[in-house]
Motif scaffolding. Sequence first.
Motif, PDB file in Angstrom:
ATOM      1  N   UNK A 113       0.835  -1.522   0.332  1.00  0.00           N
ATOM      2  CA  UNK A 113       0.218  -0.102   0.095  1.00  0.00           C
ATOM      3  C   UNK A 113       1.103   1.818  -0.290  1.00  0.00           C
ATOM      4  N   UNK A 114       1.741   1.363   0.551  1.00  0.00           N
ATOM      5  CA  UNK A 114       2.886   2.524   0.975  1.00  0.00           C
ATOM      6  C   UNK A 114       3.837   2.496  -0.178  1.00  0.00           C
ATOM      7  N   UNK A 115       3.680   1.781  -1.011  1.00  0.00           N
ATOM      8  CA  UNK A 115       4.599   1.450  -2.364  1.00  0.00           C
ATOM      9  C   UNK A 115       4.203   1.814  -3.309  1.00  0.00           C
ATOM     10  N   UNK A 116       2.400   1.401  -3.698  1.00  0.00           N
ATOM     11  CA  UNK A 116       1.961   1.780  -4.636  1.00  0.00           C
ATOM     12  C   UNK A 116       1.916   3.993  -4.254  1.00  0.00           C
ATOM     13  N   UNK A 117       1.258   3.815  -2.998  1.00  0.00           N
ATOM     14  CA  UNK A 117       1.393   5.575  -2.797  1.00  0.00           C
ATOM     15  C   UNK A 117       1.983   6.747  -3.537  1.00  0.00           C
ATOM     16  N   UNK A 118       3.926   5.674  -2.411  1.00  0.00           N
ATOM     17  CA  UNK A 118       4.795   6.372  -3.386  1.00  0.00           C
ATOM     18  C   UNK A 118       5.461   6.609  -5.099  1.00  0.00           C
ATOM     19  N   UNK A 119       4.742   5.097  -5.213  1.00  0.00           N
ATOM     20  CA  UNK A 119       5.069   5.175  -7.001  1.00  0.00           C
ATOM     21  C   UNK A 119       3.579   6.133  -7.560  1.00  0.00           C
ATOM     22  N   UNK A 120       2.642   6.710  -6.656  1.00  0.00           N
ATOM     23  CA  UNK A 120       1.976   7.669  -7.531  1.00  0.00           C
ATOM     24  C   UNK A 120       2.050   9.143  -7.520  1.00  0.00           C
ATOM     25  N   UNK A 121       2.516   8.922  -6.316  1.00  0.00           N
ATOM     26  CA  UNK A 121       2.484   9.557  -5.488  1.00  0.00           C
ATOM     27  C   UNK A 121       4.342  11.509  -6.497  1.00  0.00           C
ATOM     28  N   UNK A 122       4.630   9.778  -6.799  1.00  0.00           N
ATOM     29  CA  UNK A 122       6.355  10.156  -7.825  1.00  0.00           C
ATOM     30  C   UNK A 122       6.704  11.316  -8.640  1.00  0.00           C
ATOM     31  N   UNK A 123       7.507  11.431  -9.604  1.00  0.00           N
ATOM     32  CA  UNK A 123       8.548  10.242  -9.799  1.00  0.00           C
ATOM     33  C   UNK A 123       8.909  10.201  -8.329  1.00  0.00           C
ATOM     34  N   UNK A 124       9.613   8.602  -7.773  1.00  0.00           N
ATOM     35  CA  UNK A 124      10.805   8.400  -6.874  1.00  0.00           C
ATOM     36  C   UNK A 124      12.098   7.712  -7.478  1.00  0.00           C
ATOM     37  N   UNK A 125      12.818   7.668  -6.625  1.00  0.00           N
ATOM     38  CA  UNK A 125      14.227   6.771  -8.059  1.00  0.00           C
ATOM     39  C   UNK A 125      14.623   5.184  -7.011  1.00  0.00           C
ATOM     40  N   UNK A 126      14.407   4.480  -8.006  1.00  0.00           N
ATOM     41  CA  UNK A 126      14.614   2.723  -8.455  1.00  0.00           C
ATOM     42  C   UNK A 126      16.108   2.713  -8.306  1.00  0.00           C
ATOM     43  N   UNK A 127      16.754   1.880  -7.784  1.00  0.00           N
ATOM     44  CA  UNK A 127      18.410   0.869  -8.460  1.00  0.00           C
ATOM     45  C   UNK A 127      18.015  -0.081  -8.096  1.00  0.00           C
ATOM     46  N   UNK A 128      18.880  -0.865  -8.604  1.00  0.00           N
ATOM     47  CA  UNK A 128      19.129  -2.486  -8.949  1.00  0.00           C
ATOM     48  C   UNK A 128      20.372  -2.556  -9.439  1.00  0.00           C
TER      49      UNK A 128
END
Length: 421
Positions: free
Chosen positions: A21-36
């Motif tokens: 739920x928190x991740x979904x909200x963060x993605x919707x509110x984004x953009x966010x930074x993601x790494x692999x």
Amino acid sequence: MTDILDELQWRGLVAQTTDEAELRQALEDGPITVYCGFDPTAPSLHFGNLVQLIALRHLQRAGHRVIGLVGGSTGLVGDPRPSSERVLKSKEQTAADVERIAVQVRAILSDDSGNPPIFVNNLDWTAPISALDFLRDYGKHFRVNQMIKKDAVAARLNSDQGISYTEFSYQILQALDYLELYRQYGCTLQTGGQDQWGNLTAGVDLIGRVEGASVHVLTTPLLTDSSGEKFGKSAGNAVWLDPSMTSPYAFYQYWINVEDASVVKLLKVFTDRTRDEIVGLERQVAEEPFRRTAQRTLAADVTTLVHGPEATAAVQAASEALFGKGDIAALDRETLLDATAELPGGELSPGDTVVDALVSVGLVASRNEARRALKEGGASVNNAKVSDPEAVLGEQDFLHGRVVLLKRGRKSMAAGRMPEA
């Protein structure tokens, strides 16, 4: 689709998240930074790494900023395997592998849509840290009783071999990467394989303790076929992205040979095909499986992504030519050698009779059987039928001076190879 998490879930790219739920909200509110992160455990990335790169591509196209990390420092230590200790490579070999892998990561993630990726090497911030600083500034935040619960560590502790302190410390190094990227770029999401859950969540815990911040992890599932066997192996070897380790032809053939029961799942994971396109391909699998349209689409799309459109066109031409639907003499040298590399055969030379050649490469058991095949019109040299039992191979029959393709019937084929000088 506007919800990238829904898109990833539909494509089968989500196994676990720390808090959906928190991740979904963060993605919707984004953009966010993601790494692999990608460790240089070999000179090339492989099938499993491609899953991670494609997940990053989807996030990148949804407008999020992606970071591709190559593990110059973590590669020197080695991620603990459940089975046994890794053999440590030299610093020089690790550095060379880092360079090769960085090229592959850049090629897959490069984007001209105005949302370029960031590329980093964790050796840049790990190397300057002294052992004392590492223990005082980072080691103090880790509890051994929690570290030994990680799956790979627990498996090794319960084995006769045990685990070295070097590999035991790996999760601290990976957590340090997440902390560093959080501080430098505001990175709040790390992705990885399902089997990396323990290492990934170590970074979440470290950031929570040091920075008091909440960050996220998303893992992709292990891909298996209908029998439960892990995808990504071909004839006992990994399917590599480096063309010198798995040729574009062998890479393409791997995808062409995917079973019907798995091809739709792999289309979702590895291609950008839309829902409607994939539904249409699924229908063709059910109604006309013999056409293998879904497999051809999958093979073409993934080969183009990894090796480019020219390589895809070349291997498609080779596939057609091997089965008599194209001009095998028109293939370039490298593609011809790759396409015939896995065929049975033997050494042949100009001047050998076609009868002897058919026997030598194992297409017939005897010279008499070879003569019958020629008489009945069931033998060919480079896709041209040969009926004369006295026919002789000429230098022109050895394409690029190396290989002659021999067939008995439509599907039984072998390669005669000129002896090495």
